[in-house]
Design a protein around this motif. Structure first.
Motif, PDB file in Angstrom:
ATOM      1  N   PRO A  42      39.166  38.827  24.077  1.00 59.64           N
ATOM      2  CA  PRO A  42      38.967  39.939  25.016  1.00 59.64           C
ATOM      3  C   PRO A  42      39.013  41.313  24.354  1.00 59.64           C
ATOM      4  N   PRO A  95      35.765  42.687  26.292  1.00 53.81           N
ATOM      5  CA  PRO A  95      36.783  42.792  27.355  1.00 53.81           C
ATOM      6  C   PRO A  95      36.305  42.367  28.740  1.00 53.81           C
ATOM      7  N   LYS A  96      35.014  42.493  29.051  1.00 50.60           N
ATOM      8  CA  LYS A  96      34.528  42.166  30.393  1.00 50.60           C
ATOM      9  C   LYS A  96      33.827  40.809  30.456  1.00 50.60           C
ATOM     10  N   ARG A 102      34.817  37.559  30.188  1.00 49.89           N
ATOM     11  CA  ARG A 102      35.380  36.486  31.014  1.00 49.89           C
ATOM     12  C   ARG A 102      35.208  36.772  32.503  1.00 49.89           C
ATOM     13  N   ALA A 103      35.579  37.967  32.930  1.00 50.81           N
ATOM     14  CA  ALA A 103      35.487  38.297  34.354  1.00 50.81           C
ATOM     15  C   ALA A 103      34.045  38.211  34.849  1.00 50.81           C
ATOM     16  N   THR A 104      33.103  38.691  34.028  1.00 57.24           N
ATOM     17  CA  THR A 104      31.693  38.672  34.418  1.00 57.24           C
ATOM     18  C   THR A 104      31.192  37.256  34.616  1.00 57.24           C
ATOM     19  N   GLU A 106      32.791  35.241  37.554  1.00 55.92           N
ATOM     20  CA  GLU A 106      32.162  35.607  38.825  1.00 55.92           C
ATOM     21  C   GLU A 106      30.770  34.997  38.935  1.00 55.92           C
TER      22      GLU A 106
END
Length: 209
Positions: free
Chosen positions: A56, A60-61, A63-65, A68
């Motif tokens: 991360p 940094p973004k 995993r979240a992207t 979702e």
């Protein structure tokens, strides 16, 4: 991925073969989140292990992207399966019994280097991934860069280009759906050719129901 029992994580360039030829691609495989299997769980529960995510601090973004995205595509794929059932004259929930609670979906983030990056000479064709059929019920390919290369095979055995169209995904029927419908929904044979010299890398994100 080579050290992961789940077959999730990063695969280096040229690590896989299809139809007895090397696939010139590198990829990251991710999955619907699941906990680590317990010591008394069946061996195949290793396939449900958590994804091995990139650092991360570097992405940094990431995993979240993609968590979702895989969640949204999971909902779309289940709805599309209902539409297939209805088109065959069955109720929308006809295929529900074949899915577990907390169904596992998978996707890949794939890079196909162009022929120059691969070191291919002029006039030589490269295999991004060889002819194959997907194994699940259905798959949904986001062609994430404006590169040709995806081809599908028609009933005559001819290869047909499937160029990227903005705002769309390419839907393929898998062997699971072909088996459940006794061949009414036929699985799609497809392949990817390496991008032409100087065109840069092709990126795609296939989602597997």
């Amino acid at each position: 991925m080579q050290t992961a029992k789940s077959f999730l994580g990063y695969s280096r360039l040229n690590a896989e073969t299809t139809a007895y030829a090397i696939d010139h691609r590198e990829q990251i495989d991710i999955s619907t989140p699941h906990p680590l299997p317990g010591p008394n769980d069946p061996l195949y529960y290793n396939l449900l292990a958590p994804t091995l995510w990139p650092n991360p601090a570097v992405l940094p973004k990431f995993r979240a992207t993609f968590e979702e995205y895989i969640s949204r595509m999971g909902e779309i794929s289940m709805f599309f399966t209902q539409l297939i059932a209805e088109s065959l004259g069955m109720g929308p929930g006809a295929f529900d019994k074949f899915f577990d609670v907390g169904q596992q979906h998978k996707l890949k983030i794939v890079k196909y280097p162009d022929l120059a990056e691969l070191g291919y000479p002029e006039g030589k064709e490269g295999q991004g991934v060889g002819p194959h059929k997907d194994s699940m019920l259905s798959s949904y390919l986001l062609q994430a860069s404006n590169h040709r290369g995806l081809q599908v095979q028609n009933s005559k055995g001819e290869w047909i280009d499937c160029p990227p169209i903005g705002g769309t995904v390419v839907v393929a029927i898998g062997q699971g759906m072909e088996a459940l419908t006794r061949g009414v929904c036929r699985s799609t044979t497809h392949r990817v050719l390496s991008p032409e010299r100087g065109k840069g890398a092709r990126y795609s994100i296939p989602f597997f129901q």
